[in-house]
Design a protein around this motif. Structure first.
Motif, PDB file in Angstrom:
ATOM      1  N   SER A 137      -7.237 -14.091  -0.550  1.00 26.89           N
ATOM      2  CA  SER A 137      -7.422 -15.149   0.540  1.00 26.89           C
ATOM      3  C   SER A 137      -6.614 -14.541   1.670  1.00 26.89           C
ATOM      4  N   LYS A 138      -6.271 -15.634   3.175  1.00 29.05           N
ATOM      5  CA  LYS A 138      -6.085 -14.918   4.010  1.00 29.05           C
ATOM      6  C   LYS A 138      -4.297 -13.890   4.230  1.00 29.05           C
ATOM      7  N   LYS A 147      -5.795   3.045  11.910  1.00 33.80           N
ATOM      8  CA  LYS A 147      -5.545   2.879  13.056  1.00 33.80           C
ATOM      9  C   LYS A 147      -5.807   0.999  12.576  1.00 33.80           C
ATOM     10  N   ASN A 148      -5.177  -0.251  13.897  1.00 30.57           N
ATOM     11  CA  ASN A 148      -5.348  -1.639  13.365  1.00 30.57           C
ATOM     12  C   ASN A 148      -4.693  -1.489  11.728  1.00 30.57           C
ATOM     13  N   LEU A 149      -3.070  -1.067  11.319  1.00 32.40           N
ATOM     14  CA  LEU A 149      -2.685  -0.899   9.952  1.00 32.40           C
ATOM     15  C   LEU A 149      -1.990  -2.124  10.123  1.00 32.40           C
ATOM     16  N   ILE A 150      -1.251  -2.533   9.018  1.00 34.84           N
ATOM     17  CA  ILE A 150      -0.729  -4.018   8.608  1.00 34.84           C
ATOM     18  C   ILE A 150       0.506  -3.188   7.535  1.00 34.84           C
ATOM     19  N   LYS A 151       1.488  -3.303   8.367  1.00 40.47           N
ATOM     20  CA  LYS A 151       2.463  -3.100   7.564  1.00 40.47           C
ATOM     21  C   LYS A 151       3.063  -3.860   6.446  1.00 40.47           C
ATOM     22  N   VAL A 152       3.680  -3.929   5.225  1.00 39.62           N
ATOM     23  CA  VAL A 152       3.928  -4.411   3.801  1.00 39.62           C
ATOM     24  C   VAL A 152       4.855  -3.708   3.186  1.00 39.62           C
ATOM     25  N   PHE A 207      -3.053  -2.257 -17.665  1.00 38.44           N
ATOM     26  CA  PHE A 207      -2.209  -2.810 -16.390  1.00 38.44           C
ATOM     27  C   PHE A 207      -2.241  -2.897 -15.380  1.00 38.44           C
ATOM     28  N   ASP A 208      -2.975  -1.649 -14.685  1.00 38.38           N
ATOM     29  CA  ASP A 208      -3.279  -1.464 -13.049  1.00 38.38           C
ATOM     30  C   ASP A 208      -3.101  -1.825 -12.280  1.00 38.38           C
ATOM     31  N   ILE A 209      -2.453  -2.817 -11.787  1.00 38.16           N
ATOM     32  CA  ILE A 209      -3.079  -4.078 -10.889  1.00 38.16           C
ATOM     33  C   ILE A 209      -2.337  -4.497 -10.065  1.00 38.16           C
ATOM     34  N   ALA A 210      -2.251  -4.639  -8.671  1.00 35.24           N
ATOM     35  CA  ALA A 210      -0.964  -5.622  -7.956  1.00 35.24           C
ATOM     36  C   ALA A 210      -1.474  -6.200  -7.090  1.00 35.24           C
ATOM     37  N   LYS A 211      -0.919  -7.910  -6.534  1.00 35.25           N
ATOM     38  CA  LYS A 211      -0.341  -7.911  -5.724  1.00 35.25           C
ATOM     39  C   LYS A 211       0.257  -7.806  -4.231  1.00 35.25           C
ATOM     40  N   VAL A 212      -0.479  -7.883  -2.804  1.00 32.73           N
ATOM     41  CA  VAL A 212       0.302  -7.132  -1.903  1.00 32.73           C
ATOM     42  C   VAL A 212       0.189  -8.896  -1.171  1.00 32.73           C
ATOM     43  N   THR A 213       1.043  -9.010  -0.422  1.00 27.62           N
ATOM     44  CA  THR A 213       1.531 -10.750   0.304  1.00 27.62           C
ATOM     45  C   THR A 213       1.454 -11.108   0.978  1.00 27.62           C
ATOM     46  N   LEU A 214       0.839 -10.768   2.662  1.00 30.55           N
ATOM     47  CA  LEU A 214       0.539 -10.523   4.036  1.00 30.55           C
ATOM     48  C   LEU A 214       1.799 -12.044   4.467  1.00 30.55           C
ATOM     49  N   LYS A 215       2.389 -11.328   5.504  1.00 25.50           N
ATOM     50  CA  LYS A 215       3.352 -12.293   6.254  1.00 25.50           C
ATOM     51  C   LYS A 215       2.690 -13.010   7.191  1.00 25.50           C
ATOM     52  N   THR A 216       1.503 -12.254   7.677  1.00 27.20           N
ATOM     53  CA  THR A 216       0.979 -12.864   8.749  1.00 27.20           C
ATOM     54  C   THR A 216      -0.223 -13.338   8.281  1.00 27.20           C
ATOM     55  N   PRO A 217      -1.378 -14.293   8.335  1.00 28.06           N
ATOM     56  CA  PRO A 217      -2.442 -14.254   7.954  1.00 28.06           C
ATOM     57  C   PRO A 217      -3.469 -14.157   9.019  1.00 28.06           C
ATOM     58  N   VAL A 274     -14.701 -10.330   8.526  1.00 27.03           N
ATOM     59  CA  VAL A 274     -12.937 -10.093   8.034  1.00 27.03           C
ATOM     60  C   VAL A 274     -13.697 -11.556   6.774  1.00 27.03           C
ATOM     61  N   GLY A 275     -13.190 -11.413   5.670  1.00 22.46           N
ATOM     62  CA  GLY A 275     -13.309 -12.698   4.897  1.00 22.46           C
ATOM     63  C   GLY A 275     -12.342 -12.714   3.323  1.00 22.46           C
ATOM     64  N   SER A 276     -12.425 -13.424   2.390  1.00 23.20           N
ATOM     65  CA  SER A 276     -12.179 -13.665   0.789  1.00 23.20           C
ATOM     66  C   SER A 276     -13.315 -13.379   0.085  1.00 23.20           C
ATOM     67  N   ILE A 277     -13.181 -13.501  -0.976  1.00 22.56           N
ATOM     68  CA  ILE A 277     -14.093 -13.303  -2.327  1.00 22.56           C
ATOM     69  C   ILE A 277     -13.777 -13.696  -3.497  1.00 22.56           C
TER      70      ILE A 277
END
Length: 474
Positions: free
Chosen positions: A41-42, A70-75, A94-104, A111-114
């Motif tokens: 998602s965004k 370049k154009n990196l989003i820091k989390v 169990f090799d899975i992680a979720k990253v949540t962005l502060k700015t959508p 750029v899109g979702s699946i």
């Protein structure tokens, strides 16, 4: 990029990652590793745990064919959640992680979702084609360019290794664009997409070491709960402290001698050992399952097992007494007593446990007991304790059939969230009186765990040790 606008890249400072820090401890702190991810998602990005676990921060890059810095989003790390069962010591699990962005993110043509497949989706047709995406490096030469590879998944029959199909599946090269390689460095965390419905069916985690032409991926249906809410997954119960398990010991036996395993271990060296649990009854007495020691010319007793300085004691066959009614294979009277020649030194981390009285009856279905022992949940054995209720003998009989004698044995249900017993001989302790009421004997998949009540064995346990020449040999 319009064909793969849901693919993202992950950068992380390599020296901090659990998966690499031991080998790259002296690396430049700005040296970054690269992985692949996908956009859910965004504000939600999914990748491998080994790509982010341990990092104080990471960078996300989207909408680019080349994983350029370049154009990196820091989390920051507080916005990174990886599965609580993940261990960097075990590839794939169990090799899975979720990253949540502060700015959508701003969605566009590049750029899109699946979408994810539904929880009832079954990847069970070997002819089904999947597409793996990733920023992999070919022949260890940069740049890291986004590529895709069409492949077929491998059925249960053809799967190599003893992987849990709920955790890890395989796919193999079909029409490959990765120079014939299905997974290369940098592809980790990449999406595996169904050609049939265009949804995510898995996450790439690497290759199977036994067959380099086979990629491994996590089936997405096993991790939907974590993806939707990482906090919904209960963390693993912590391992016990040495003091909490001071009456718990280990038995280490060369597998090639042990009756229960000698056929499977016939061609192995003596140092290849089977590890089981045992119980300290006194400074000189150890109790365990007969099948843990039967047939072995010697065994090792490990006490203070959870400390950094465990004590290992070699015990020879003449110090082991097996119940005269025990027969292999079998569950009834599966008990053995080991007599030490030198007394154990009891301290805060090594001690004994009291036995219940002879007239004790474990017949109250509401009574809670604590089970101690080595359990496997994340493919590694950890010493844990969990509370459970015993099952009525009639229930056990209906579940286990003729293998179970309700007059001699009992059973209990297994809380799968605590793991699966991997070392039998562990104690079962009453929560009511804190005494030993039973010992774990065996378990088959999807069945109750069998245990031996202690009260009917008290006369045998307490009797003087029978001399070597009087021992009944099976």
């Amino acid at each position: 990029m319009s064909q793969a606008k849901f693919v993202a890249g992950i950068y992380a400072p390599t020296k901090y990652l659990y998966a690499f820090k031991d080998n790259l401890a002296d690396a430049d702190r700005e040296m970054l590793s690269t992985c692949t991810a996908f956009i859910l998602s965004k504000t939600e990005i999914i990748t491998n745990a080994h790509c982010v676990a341990g990092a104080p921060y990471i960078y996300v890059v989207v909408g680019t064919k080349a994983a350029l810095e370049k154009n990196l989003i820091k989390v920051e790390k507080e916005h990174i959640a990886y599965h609580p069962y993940y261990s960097h010591l075990i590839v794939g699990a169990f090799d899975i992680a979720k990253v949540t962005l502060k700015t959508p993110l701003e969605f566009s043509d590049t750029v899109g979702s699946i979408k994810l497949v539904d929880k009832d989706y079954k990847l069970n047709d070997p002819s089904e084609v999947v597409t793996a995406y990733g920023y992999g490096v070919l022949n260890n030469i940069e740049p890291m360019i986004l590529r895709r590879c069409d492949a077929n998944y491998i059925s249960d029959v053809d799967r190599v290794g003893a992987f849990n199909p709920r955790q890890t599946l395989y796919f193999t090269t079909g029409e490959a664009t990765n120079d014939g390689k299905i997974i290369t460095p940098g592809d980790s965390g990449g999406p595996v997409v169904s050609k049939t419905n265009g949804k995510i069916v898995g996450i790439a985690v690497g290759i199977n070491g036994a067959t380099v032409d086979r990629g491994m991926f996590l089936p997405i249906t096993s991790f939907l709960g974590f993806i939707h809410d990482p906090k919904s997954v209960k963390p693993l119960p912590p391992s016990l402290t040495p003091n909490e398990a001071k009456f718990l010991a280990d038995i280490s036996v060369p597998g090639k001698f042990l009756t229960a395993t000698k056929e499977a271990f016939a061609n192995t060296e003596e140092h290849v050992r089977i590890r089981s649990n045992a119980i300290i009854l006194s400074e000189t007495e150890i109790l365990t399952c007969a099948h843990n020691v039967h047939g072995a010319p010697y065994v090792y007793i490990i006490v203070n097992k959870l400390s950094r300085n465990p004590t290992k004691i070699k015990v020879t066959e003449d110090q082991i007494e097996i119940h005269e009614k025990y027969s292999f294979p079998g569950f009834a009277f599966d008990v053995a007593k080991i007599t030490l020649k030198e007394r154990l030194e009891f301290n805060d981390n090594v001690g004994s446990i009291d036995l219940v009285d002879k007239d004790y009856k474990l017949n109250d279905p509401s009574e809670i007991v604590s089970v101690y022992g080595d359990m496997i949940l994340d493919r590694t054995a950890r010493t844990r304790r969990f509370d459970t209720k015993y099952l009525d003998g009639a229930i056990c009989k209906s579940e286990l059939g003729d293998r179970f004698d309700a007059n001699l044995l009992m059973c209990y249900t297994l809380d799968e969230s605590m793991g699966t017993p991997c070392a039998f001989g562990g104690p079962m302790v009453s929560k009511k009186n804190n005494k030993l009421v039973g010992m774990t004997i065996d378990r088959f998949p999807d069945e109750p765990v069998i245990f031996q009540p202690i009260a009917p064995l008290l006369d045998w346990i307490r009797k003087p040790r029978v001399g070597r020449n009087q021992r009944r040999r099976i």
